[in-house]
Motif scaffolding. Structure first.
Motif: not given
Length: 611
Positions: A275, A321, A331, A333-335, A348-350, A352, A369
C-alpha cells in the motif's frame, strides 16, 4: 547569524571600548582646539580692523577711492590679511587681493548682513574667489567713526570693513593631531588585544574542549566524557556543567539505541508495504512517504520530504479530505480517481489522524491502494459479458424462433421449411464464427503472455500479397478494386500467419464498408526513426468512414460504430480486437485515421529493416 567564539566576543568588545574612548576624547579635544583657535583668530582680525578703521573712514569721507584701494593692498600685504571694504549696497569699494570691479555683490554675505545691523559679523566658509576656507570678520564703520560696541542705529553705518584670513593651516594641524591620535590608538589597541586575548583564552579553552566532546555526542559517540578533559583552572560552574553533560550522555546512549531499534523495525515494515503510505503534519507538509507511494505519484522520496502536500498530490478531493481530517480529527475512507496525463488511476484511500506519544493530533496518515487494474478488469469483464451475451443471443433467438415455427407445423410446407432451415444454418455458422474468433483471440493472448509466439525475420511483401489474394474473390464480388503497393526487400521480424490474419481482417472490413467501384490501397514501406527502422503496413479505403467519437473504442471486443449496418454486413465484432492483439504480440502498434464520408486508413507498425 552564526554564533561566534567566546574569545571573539570578549576581544572585540574590549578593543572597541578602548578605541571608542580614545576617539571620543580626540573628537572632543579637536573641537575645543578648533574653537579656541578660531576665537583667537577673530580677536586678532577685529584688532587689525580697529587699526585701519580711522584711515578708511577718512578716505570714504573725502571720496578718495583710489587711495583707499592702494591703502587696502598695502595694509593687507603687511598684515597678511585680506581686507575688503563694502558699501551699504553690497558693492566692493576696495579689496587687498582682487579687483573690486570684478567682484560679486556682497550684500547677501552673512557676516556683511550682520554688520549692516551695527554689530560685529562673523562667518567661516569657502571663498568663491580664493577657493579655500576663510574666516571672515565684518566690522561696521559708522559715520562718526564710533566703536562697533557702541549702540547705534543702522542708518549711521556708512560701510563695512571685512577682514579675513585662511584657516587651512588650522585644519592641517587638526589632521596631524588626529593622525597621531590614531597611531596611538593602534598601539594601545594592540596592547589591549594581547591582554584580552590571554584572558579570554583562559575562559574559553575549557568550553571549547566541552564543545568538542558535545559534537561527538551529537555524532552518536557517547564513549567520550567531558570531566577528564577539564584543567585545574576551570571554574566550579564549568565543572558542574561537564558532570551533568556526562550523565546526560549515558541516558541518551540508552534511549537512542532503543529508538533506533524501534525505528528500523518500523522502517522495514513501512518500506515493504504494498500500500502507498504518506504521513503529513498539521501544516500539510509531508513527513514521510514510502516507496510504493513515491512510485505511484512519480516522485522521489527524498524530494517529497518537507514539501507541501499540494506539491506532491495534485488532487482536489484528496486535499480536501486531508484538510477535513486535520480540522475534525475523524477518519475517512473513499475512492478517488487520480489522473496522470491521459491515464486514470483508481485509488482506494483511507485517511486517519496521526497522533504523538501524548495522544495529541500531529497530522494525518494516508493509506492508498491502487485498484486501477481491478476496476479495469471489472469493467472489461462487465462489457465482455454484456457484449458476448448480446452477440450470442441474436443468432440463438433467431434459431429458436425458426425451429419453433417449424415444430408448430411449418414442416409441412417444403418451401418455407427450406427457407427457415437456411436461416438456421446461417445463424449457426455465425455462432460458429463468433466462437472461432473468441478461441483465436484467447489463443493469441495466451501465446503472447507466455512468449510462445514464434517469430522469424522474413519478407513482408509475401505475407501482404497472400492476404490480398485471400480477399480478392470477396473484393471482386463487391465490385471493389484492391491496389497493392509493396516495397520489395523489406524484412520484418514476425509470425507470418498472424500478420496475414491481421491484414486479412483489415481488408475484410475495408471491403464491407466500400461501395462498388471504390479502390482499397494496401501499402507497405520502411520508416527511418533515428538509429532504428520500422515497417509500416497501411490499409486505406474510400468508404463511409468512422465518426471521431468511435475511434478510441474501435478495437474493443464486439464494439461496433454502426451496430445496425455492421450486423447487416455480417461479422463477429472481434476482427479489430484480434488485429490489435496480434500487433501487440509483435511489440508493434496499430492506429486508425478516419473522416466521416471520406474513408478510413488502418496503419500497422512493426520492427523491420531493408534487406
Amino acid at each position: 547569524m552564526k554564533p561566534q567564539k567566546l574569545v571573539w566576543q570578549i576581544f572585540p568588545a574590549t578593543l572597541i571600548a578602548v578605541i571608542a574612548t580614545i576617539a571620543a576624547v580626540t573628537w572632543y579635544s579637536s573641537i575645543v582646539f578648533q574653537e579656541f583657535h578660531l576665537a583667537e583668530a577673530e580677536k586678532d582680525l577685529e584688532a587689525r580692523a580697529s587699526l585701519i578703521k580711522s584711515r578708511v573712514h577718512d578716505y570714504l569721507t573725502t571720496g578718495e577711492l583710489n587711495e583707499l584701494r592702494d591703502f587696502s593692498k598695502i595694509a593687507g600685504r603687511e598684515s597678511r590679511t585680506r581686507i575688503t571694504i563694502i558699501d551699504l549696497q553690497g558693492r566692493v569699494l576696495a579689496d587687498s587681493d582682487s579687483d573690486p570691479e570684478y567682484m560679486d555683490n556682497h550684500h547677501e554675505r552673512p557676516e556683511i548682513a550682520t554688520a549692516y545691523s551695527g554689530i560685529l559679523g562673523r562667518s567661516l566658509r569657502l571663498s568663491n574667489t580664493l577657493g579655500q576656507s576663510m574666516l571672515y570678520i565684518a566690522v561696521p564703520l559708522f559715520s562718526d567713526n564710533r566703536p562697533a560696541s557702541y549702540v547705534s542705529t543702522p542708518a549711521e553705518v556708512i560701510a563695512v570693513i571685512r577682514m579675513s584670513v585662511p584657516v587651512t593651516s588650522l585644519f592641517e594641524t587638526l589632521k596631524s593631531l588626529i593622525f597621531k591620535v590614531v597611531f596611538g590608538c593602534i598601539l594601545i589597541s594592540i596592547g589591549g588585544a594581547v591582554v584580552s586575548l590571554f584572558i579570554s583564552r583562559n575562559i574559553s579553552r575549557p568550553l571549547e574542549e566541552m564543545t568538542k566532546t558535545a559534537e561527538k555526542f551529537a555524532c552518536g559517540d557517547f564513549t567520550q566524557r567531558m570531566s577528564p578533559r577539564l584543567n585545574r583552572a576551570s571554574s566550579q560552574e564549568v565543572a558542574a556543567l561537564a558532570l551533568s553533560m556526562d550523565k546526560m550522555a549515558e541516558m541518551l546512549d540508552e534511549k537512542i539505541k532503543a529508538i533506533v531499534t524501534h525505528r528500523n523495525q518500523l522502517e522495514t515494515v513501512f518500506s515493504s508495504m504494498v500500500e502507498s503510505v504518506i504521513a503529513i503534519d498539521r501544516d500539510e507538509r509531508v513527513i514521510s512517504i514510502n516507496k510504493a507511494a513515491a512510485d505511484l505519484l512519480g516522485i522521489s522520496r527524498v524530494a517529497a520530504h518537507g514539501k507541501i502536500v499540494q506539491e506532491v498530490i495534485r488532487h482536489t478531493q484528496l486535499q480536501e479530505q486531508i484538510h477535513q481530517i486535520i480540522s475534525t480529527k475523524e477518519s475517512m475512507e473513499d475512492e478517488i480517481v487520480l489522473r496522470d496525463g491521459s491515464e486514470e488511476k483508481f485509488l482506494q484511500t483511507s485517511v486517519v489522524t496521526l497522533n504523538d506519544g501524548r495522544g495529541d493530533s500531529v497530522g494525518v496518515l494516508i493509506v492508498m491502494n491502487d485498484v486501477t487494474r481491478l476496476r479495469k478488469l471489472e469493467h472489461i469483464r462487465r462489457d465482455f459479458v454484456a457484449n458476448v451475451s448480446h452477440e450470442l443471443r441474436t443468432p440463438i433467438t433467431s434459431i429458436r424462433g425458426y425451429v419453433e415455427t417449424l415444430l408448430d407445423g411449418a414442416l409441412d410446407d417444403r418451401e418455407d421449411s427450406v427457407r427457415f432451415l437456411e436461416v438456421v444454418l446461417r445463424q449457426s455458422q455465425r455462432l460458429n464464427a463468433i466462437i472461432d474468433d473468441l478461441l483465436s483471440l484467447s489463443r493469441i493472448e495466451q501465446e503472447s503472455s507466455d512468449g510462445e509466439v514464434h517469430m522469424e525475420e522474413s519478407p513482408l511483401c509475401c505475407v501482404v500479397e497472400s492476404a490480398v489474394q485471400t480477399c480478392q474473390v470477396n473484393a471482386q464480388q463487391r465490385g471493389v478494386q484492391v491496389d497493392l503497393q509493396c516495397v520489395e526487400g523489406i524484412l520484418a521480424n514476425m509470425n507470418g500467419t498472424l500478420i496475414e490474419q491481421a491484414v486479412v481482417n483489415l481488408l475484410v472490413n475495408a471491403i464491407k464498408y466500400s461501395k462498388t467501384g471504390d479502390t482499397i490501397t494496401v501499402r507497405s514501406k520502411l520508416l527511418k526513426m533515428g538509429d532504428s527502422s520500422k515497417v509500416c503496413i497501411s490499409v486505406k479505403d474510400t468508404g463511409c468512414g468512422i465518426s471521431p467519437e468511435h475511434l478510441p473504442r474501435l478495437f474493443e471486443r464486439f464494439y461496433r460504430s454502426d451496430k445496425a449496418r455492421s450486423r447487416d454486413l455480417g461479422g463477429t465484432g472481434l476482427g479489430l480486437a484480434i488485429v490489435k492483439h496480434i500487433i501487440q504480440a509483435h511489440g508493434g502498434s496499430v492506429e486508425v485515421k478516419s473522416e466521416l464520408g471520406k474513408g478510413s486508413e488502418f496503419i500497422l507498425t512493426l520492427d523491420g529493416r531493408m534487406a
